[in-house]
Design a protein around this motif. Structure first.
Motif, mmCIF file in Angstrom:
data_model
loop_
_atom_site.group_PDB
_atom_site.id
_atom_site.type_symbol
_atom_site.label_atom_id
_atom_site.label_comp_id
_atom_site.label_asym_id
_atom_site.label_seq_id
_atom_site.Cartn_x
_atom_site.Cartn_y
_atom_site.Cartn_z
ATOM 1 N N PHE A 26 1.083 -1.320 -0.328
ATOM 2 C CA PHE A 26 0.152 0.300 -0.049
ATOM 3 C C PHE A 26 0.641 1.025 0.024
ATOM 4 O O PHE A 26 2.173 1.285 1.261
ATOM 5 N N ASN A 27 1.021 1.732 -0.789
ATOM 6 C CA ASN A 27 1.506 2.940 -1.400
ATOM 7 C C ASN A 27 0.624 4.561 -0.503
ATOM 8 O O ASN A 27 -0.082 4.619 -1.919
ATOM 9 N N SER A 28 1.383 5.405 -0.181
ATOM 10 C CA SER A 28 1.189 6.706 -0.116
ATOM 11 C C SER A 28 1.182 7.745 -1.003
ATOM 12 O O SER A 28 2.849 8.692 -0.320
ATOM 13 N N PRO A 29 1.378 8.197 -2.078
ATOM 14 C CA PRO A 29 2.966 9.219 -2.879
ATOM 15 C C PRO A 29 1.950 10.999 -2.386
ATOM 16 O O PRO A 29 3.348 11.264 -2.574
ATOM 17 N N HIS A 30 1.354 11.085 -2.782
ATOM 18 C CA HIS A 30 0.450 12.047 -2.226
ATOM 19 C C HIS A 30 -0.103 13.237 -0.778
ATOM 20 O O HIS A 30 -0.064 13.978 -1.019
ATOM 21 N N SER A 31 0.730 12.661 0.269
ATOM 22 C CA SER A 31 -0.231 12.426 1.335
ATOM 23 C C SER A 31 1.368 13.045 2.312
ATOM 24 O O SER A 31 0.887 14.377 3.289
ATOM 25 N N GLY A 32 2.258 13.904 1.647
ATOM 26 C CA GLY A 32 3.507 14.463 2.476
ATOM 27 C C GLY A 32 2.674 16.167 2.370
ATOM 28 O O GLY A 32 2.879 16.998 1.936
ATOM 29 N N SER A 33 3.174 16.281 4.019
ATOM 30 C CA SER A 33 2.843 17.482 4.552
ATOM 31 C C SER A 33 4.466 17.898 5.323
ATOM 32 O O SER A 33 4.085 19.520 6.355
ATOM 33 N N VAL A 34 5.386 17.996 4.846
ATOM 34 C CA VAL A 34 6.498 18.500 5.593
ATOM 35 C C VAL A 34 7.009 19.876 4.490
ATOM 36 O O VAL A 34 7.792 19.250 2.863
ATOM 37 N N TYR A 35 6.544 20.594 4.747
ATOM 38 C CA TYR A 35 6.899 22.386 3.687
ATOM 39 C C TYR A 35 8.270 22.815 4.124
ATOM 40 O O TYR A 35 8.227 23.603 4.963
ATOM 41 N N PRO A 36 9.453 22.258 3.001
ATOM 42 C CA PRO A 36 11.313 22.866 3.391
ATOM 43 C C PRO A 36 11.055 24.370 3.047
ATOM 44 O O PRO A 36 9.910 25.229 2.467
ATOM 45 N N SER A 37 11.428 25.362 4.164
ATOM 46 C CA SER A 37 11.539 26.432 4.432
ATOM 47 C C SER A 37 11.517 27.169 3.350
ATOM 48 O O SER A 37 11.104 28.457 2.589
ATOM 49 N N GLU A 38 12.497 26.464 2.272
ATOM 50 C CA GLU A 38 12.567 27.882 0.857
ATOM 51 C C GLU A 38 12.181 27.665 -0.275
ATOM 52 O O GLU A 38 12.007 29.039 -0.807
ATOM 53 N N PHE A 39 10.999 26.226 0.142
ATOM 54 C CA PHE A 39 9.730 26.428 -0.547
ATOM 55 C C PHE A 39 8.887 27.150 -0.614
ATOM 56 O O PHE A 39 8.196 27.694 -1.460
ATOM 57 N N LEU A 40 8.887 27.130 0.744
ATOM 58 C CA LEU A 40 7.389 28.380 0.714
ATOM 59 C C LEU A 40 8.307 30.171 1.081
ATOM 60 O O LEU A 40 7.101 30.372 0.489
ATOM 61 N N ASN A 41 9.279 29.688 1.241
ATOM 62 C CA ASN A 41 9.557 31.789 0.926
ATOM 63 C C ASN A 41 9.775 32.087 -0.331
ATOM 64 O O ASN A 41 9.677 32.978 -1.163
ATOM 65 N N ALA A 42 9.450 30.484 -1.178
ATOM 66 C CA ALA A 42 9.664 30.965 -3.063
ATOM 67 C C ALA A 42 8.350 31.526 -3.796
ATOM 68 O O ALA A 42 8.374 31.153 -4.520
ATOM 69 N N SER A 43 7.148 30.356 -2.400
ATOM 70 C CA SER A 43 5.597 30.490 -3.382
ATOM 71 C C SER A 43 5.524 31.898 -3.066
ATOM 72 O O SER A 43 5.127 32.504 -1.935
ATOM 73 N N ARG A 44 4.920 32.251 -3.289
ATOM 74 C CA ARG A 44 3.427 33.671 -3.898
ATOM 75 C C ARG A 44 2.481 32.997 -3.092
ATOM 76 O O ARG A 44 1.860 33.787 -2.513
ATOM 77 N N ILE A 45 2.201 31.585 -3.026
ATOM 78 C CA ILE A 45 0.880 31.007 -1.792
ATOM 79 C C ILE A 45 1.163 31.049 -1.037
ATOM 80 O O ILE A 45 2.048 30.673 -0.484
#
Length: 295
Positions: A26-45
């Protein structure tokens, strides 16, 4: 690359049972919820908007199955950062400064929709980034996160295949309760995807449909989701490799607006356990060729 070591450690988790009850993963490839800080900083939303792409809590819905003899796989990084349910290099040249490698697939339908390996938009069409990314950033994410995940998943599949002669990968996702288009009919409780009969023996989606219907769920087949890269890539019934994708309607088990588990959550966990039980009782010989046994 070291930028992922702290926040995304581990980037994915495989929990194997002490004893395998059946060759079912059983595989869950899309439930990840750990958001790297550099990703959040680069996001406009904001984070709430990014999280609308998550298959929230799907990893929890299947997490207990490892105690019942079934290995489980979960990805911890979000699909909006790197989507492992894509080809390794489905990349949109408009997103990057510099030239993409010649082997990148820049013309797929998923890239056109903004949902490549490094997505340009979240599920409801909002642009993620304020400015273009470097090509090296994209390639670094693929090397550090995407490829190790697929190597580990392939090893797990091969282990089951060698031990049992066949393997079933159940790729678990969730879908918004309503589609983007107003013209789309009401979505069923669960959509079973087998790439229109090509990714697994026909017996498997039939069993899923029967069990889930008996448990009170409405079901659909292949529309609007027939299965992504994982279903297509790992499904090869002629070699004893069977992959089926399950898309569970989020309204069944969570409050979509608040992103909270609903009172029905525990029942859905129990129903997934019942489904795993039913799949484990399918005679492996009924699935078709046993590749490993013939080698």
């Amino acid at each position: 690359m070291t930028q992922f070591d702290g926040e995304l450690s581990p980037p994915f988790e495989i929990v194997e049972p002490a004893s395998w009850r059946a060759p079912i993963i059983f595989n869950s490839p899309h439930s990840g919820s750990v958001y790297p800080s550099e990703f959040l900083n680069a996001s406009r939303i904001d984070l709430a908007a990014l999280r609308r792409s998550e298959d929230s809590f799907m990893d929890e819905l299947i997490g207990g199955l490892s105690d019942q003899g079934f290995p489980t796989v979960r990805v911890n990084f979000p699909r909006s950062y790197v989507d492992v349910n894509r080809e390794p290099y489905e990349l949109d040249p408009r997103m990057f400064t510099g030239r993409l490698p010649s082997f990148a697939n820049t013309r797929s339908m998923r890239v056109a929709g903004g949902l490549g390996t490094i997505p340009r938009v979240v599920g409801d069409g909002q642009e993620i980034y304020r400015e273009r990314l470097s090509v090296d950033d994209a390639l670094g994410r693929i090397e550090a996160l995407y490829k190790p995940y697929h190597r580990a998943l392939r090893r797990l599949i091969n282990k089951a295949h060698q031990a049992f002669g066949t393997v079933i990968l159940v790729d678990c996702h969730s879908m918004p309760s309503v589609g983007v288009s107003r013209d789309e009919p009401r979505r069923p409780d669960i959509v079973i995807g087998d790439r229109y009969g090509t990714s697994c023996a026909s017996l498997l989606p039939d069993v899923v449909e029967q069990i889930m219907s008996e448990l009170g769920y409405s079901t659909g087949r292949n529309k609007p989701y027939a299965g992504g890269f994982i279903t297509e890539h790992y499904g090869n019934p002629a070699s004893g490799l069977h992959t089926v994708q399950l898309e569970l309607n989020r309204a069944i088990y969570m409050d979509e607006r608040r992103r909270e588990r609903s009172p029905r959550f525990a029942q859905v966990v129990a129903d997934f356990a019942a489904l795993a039980d039913a799949l484990a009782q399918v005679p492996l010989g009924d699935l078709g060729p046993f590749q490993a046994a013939a080698e």
